[in-house]
Design an enzyme around this catalytic site. Structure first.
Site: not given
Length: 309
Positions: A92, A123
């Site tokens: 963004e 992860e």
């Protein structure tokens, strides 16, 4: 970091974000409206938890802005929901602040495909995090934000440890107190929101808390870097009709100029909002506005002072 399942279960049992809430054991038996009320009540506690960490957040932002002012990048690194939130915040920044896509980067364990589908074991690897950062050619001017609700995710911890070994600034954002991630980072930010409505579902309160903090880190850093003028997004990139209309409104709000003046100013500055404002308020032409903004490192207020001398 290798755990047996027994060890991992024991560790998870100590985490606030994983705690079981017996009072909600029969939540599935409640009317939908009551569940919604309970969930809404849970969410109301998140801003207060963030507020408790504001001094730490502010210190991390000031250090981040100082690094970025000399050319450093902001890199988010996380797995699962935490990684997705980092990628979202990074994505963004270009349309909002006209940053280059390489300036704010989101890394998610397992790569872009992990945005929509979990990548098995990603992860759990500190080495993968180090490799992802090496691929960016990380430098000491960069800032790396490790994001993990539990504060124990190896990918996030590995990213922070590797970045710190290079001399980069490091921030550890988690939702458990005294987390391994917080301890590994220069700035440990621990937003303790408490146990989730659904046991261990950290996309809920923990995810909301992380989103709020990431909004602060990117937005306030950009304010410090001169990407705004007051509360106006003067570096907005007009890439569609809505943003082109918003650009004209921003120039109008900043200057009070007529539509004709605004159109002329934008035409003279190739549609650059900040430059257009400077031509109007500083009474300079397009090339002069561009030069003054370059000399002020993009800070419109400083460029205006120079134009008015």
């Amino acid at each position: 970091m290798t755990f047996s399942y027994g060890e991992l279960r024991a560790e998870l049992a100590t985490l606030t974000t994983e705690a079981f809430r017996p009072e909600l054991a029969e939540i599935d038996q409640l009317p939908t409206l009551e569940i919604a009320r309970i969930m809404n009540g849970e969410d109301e506690s998140v801003p207060a938890a963030v507020a408790a960490q504001l001094p730490r957040i502010a210190a991390a932002i000031d250090d981040t802005a100082e690094r970025m002012s000399r050319g450093g990048r902001l890199v988010y690194a996380g797995a699962g929901t935490a990684g997705r939130l980092g990628v979202l915040d990074a994505s963004e920044c270009p349309p909002t602040f006209n940053t280059d896509p390489t300036e704010v980067v989101g890394l998610i364990a397992g790569g872009p495909s992990a945005m929509v589908k979990a990548v098995e074991g990603a992860e759990d690897s500190k080495e993968l995090a180090a490799a992802d950062l090496d691929a960016l050619k990380l430098t000491a001017d960069d800032t790396v934000v490790g994001i993990s609700a539990s504060g124990r995710t190896p990918y996030a911890i590995g990213a922070v440890e590797h970045a710190r070994s290079i001399g980069a600034l490091t921030i550890g954002l988690s939702c458990n107190a005294t987390s391994a991630l917080g301890a590994a980072a220069d700035h440990g930010i621990e937003i303790v929101v408490g146990p989730e409505l659904l046991t261990g579902s950290t996309r809920l309160k923990a995810g909301t808390a992380q989103k709020l903090v990431l909004n602060m880190i990117s937005t306030i850093t950009m304010i410090r870097l001169g990407k705004t003028y007051g509360n106006l997004m003067v570096d907005v990139r007009a890439s569609n009709e809505k943003l082109r209309a918003r650009s004209r409104r921003i120039v109008a709000l900043a200057t009070g100029a007529s539509d004709e003046e605004i159109e002329a100013a934008l035409a003279a500055t190739d549609g650059e909002v900040k430059n257009a404002i400077l031509t109007i308020l500083g009474s300079v032409d397009g090339p002069t506005a561009a030069r003054l903004l370059t000399e002020s490192k993009g800070h419109l207020r400083a460029a205006l002072q120079s134009a008015r001398r």
